[in-house]
Design an enzyme around this catalytic site. Structure first.
Site, mmCIF file in Angstrom:
data_model
loop_
_atom_site.group_PDB
_atom_site.id
_atom_site.type_symbol
_atom_site.label_atom_id
_atom_site.label_comp_id
_atom_site.label_asym_id
_atom_site.label_seq_id
_atom_site.Cartn_x
_atom_site.Cartn_y
_atom_site.Cartn_z
ATOM 1 N N HIS A 61 -24.082 -26.086 28.784
ATOM 2 C CA HIS A 61 -24.676 -27.412 28.617
ATOM 3 C C HIS A 61 -24.096 -28.025 27.345
ATOM 4 C CE1 HIS A 61 -27.185 -24.843 26.143
ATOM 5 N NE2 HIS A 61 -27.740 -25.889 25.566
ATOM 6 N N ASP A 65 -25.013 -26.763 19.501
ATOM 7 C CA ASP A 65 -24.813 -25.363 19.123
ATOM 8 C C ASP A 65 -24.074 -24.574 20.187
ATOM 9 O OD1 ASP A 65 -27.294 -25.779 20.560
ATOM 10 O OD2 ASP A 65 -27.781 -23.678 20.212
ATOM 11 N N HIS A 66 -23.729 -25.226 21.285
ATOM 12 C CA HIS A 66 -22.976 -24.568 22.356
ATOM 13 C C HIS A 66 -21.584 -25.161 22.555
ATOM 14 C CE1 HIS A 66 -26.269 -22.082 24.197
ATOM 15 N NE2 HIS A 66 -26.959 -22.892 23.420
ATOM 16 N N ASP A 210 -28.865 -21.517 27.731
ATOM 17 C CA ASP A 210 -30.258 -21.838 27.388
ATOM 18 C C ASP A 210 -31.038 -22.089 28.674
ATOM 19 O OD1 ASP A 210 -29.310 -21.700 24.858
ATOM 20 O OD2 ASP A 210 -29.875 -23.726 24.263
#
Length: 270
Positions: A61, A65-66, A210
């Protein structure tokens, strides 16, 4: 056949002194794939000896932070002289944001970059395995997990027995392992069944990114060798996990138990 997982970041939304934000490298037979690329991922690659010759980056996604680490990683690949194309994969709606990241601070691309928005349950076929995206629940954010599925593998070759039978190490071993009957210089005929065991099922690795606990994850992970499930919160913070679209460690364990996975790995830990 080697299959290695390197956890480059297991922290939740922000890094800690010991742990970086989300990224996992999967190395299969010398081919390196990356799943998520949080800020600082390229430093983690250097620290843990991960090849920069990536075959593709798969995003679950578009939370910062990804994916923020892809900006610097692409710049480094250009400075290293990369010429091979780079494929980036993400959920529906990710292409626009990824292209903003690709072009941030750089007007010229030094190698071809392609962005693909993937459809859940549509396999991305590769040599010897497939990567299958599946839908996960992460609040109002479009998010997916990934399911790596190997094809049926050859049976195990018995090198000790081959040596005892006087079969010279080299091309003949490979032919026998691949199912060919061979004839030796002394006239003997060697059949594969004499040295090769039964075929083996391919290995399966499931990554959620997540996610709340979901039936989609249970379905994808049923019987999997490894389930990598987020565990942002402890049980006492279950209301917060529900509010933010995350999971507790207990919830991740319950998903793993329902799916009957062989091993559960927790990540995205606060």
């Amino acid at each position: 056949m080697s299959l290695i997982l390197r956890f480059l970041g297991t922290s939740a939304s922000r890094p800690t002194v010991e742990r970086n934000v989300s990224s996992i490298a999967v190395i299969r037979e010398g081919e390196t794939l990356m799943f998520d690329c949080g800020e600082g991922t390229q430093r983690q690659m250097m620290r843990y000896g991960i090849s920069f010759a990536l075959m593709g980056i798969f995003f679950t996604h578009m939370h910062a932070d990804h994916m923020l680490g892809v900006i610097g990683l692409l710049r480094t690949l250009a400075l290293q002289g990369r010429t091979e194309p780079m494929n980036l994969y993400g959920p529906v709606g990710s292409e626009k944001l990824l292209w903003r990241a690709i072009t941030l601070g750089s007007e010229k691309q030094h190698f071809e970059i392609k962005v693909f928005e993937v459809t859940p349950e549509t396999p991305l076929k590769r040599h010897g395995y497939s990567i299958i995206p599946f839908t996960v629940e992460h609040g109002d954010r479009t998010a997916i997990g990934y399911h790596l599925v190997e094809e049926t593998r050859l049976g195990r070759f018995n090198p000790e027995k081959a040596r005892e039978m006087g079969i010279p190490e080299g091309p003949l071993w490979g032919k026998i392992h691949k199912g060919e009957t061979v004839q030796l210089a002394d006239g003997r005929t060697i059949k594969p069944g004499e040295l090769v065991g039964p075929s083996r099922p391919g290995r399966r690795v499931v990554l959620t990114g997540d996610s709340r606990p979901s039936e989609g994850t249970i379905t994808a992970a049923t019987g999997a060798d490894i389930l990598i499930h987020e565990a942002t919160f402890a049980t006492e913070e279950a209301p917060r996990a529900l509010e933010t679209g995350h999971s507790t460690a207990r919830e991740a364990a319950e998903v793993a138990a329902k799916a009957g996975v062989k091993k559960l790995v927790l990540t995205h830990v606060s």
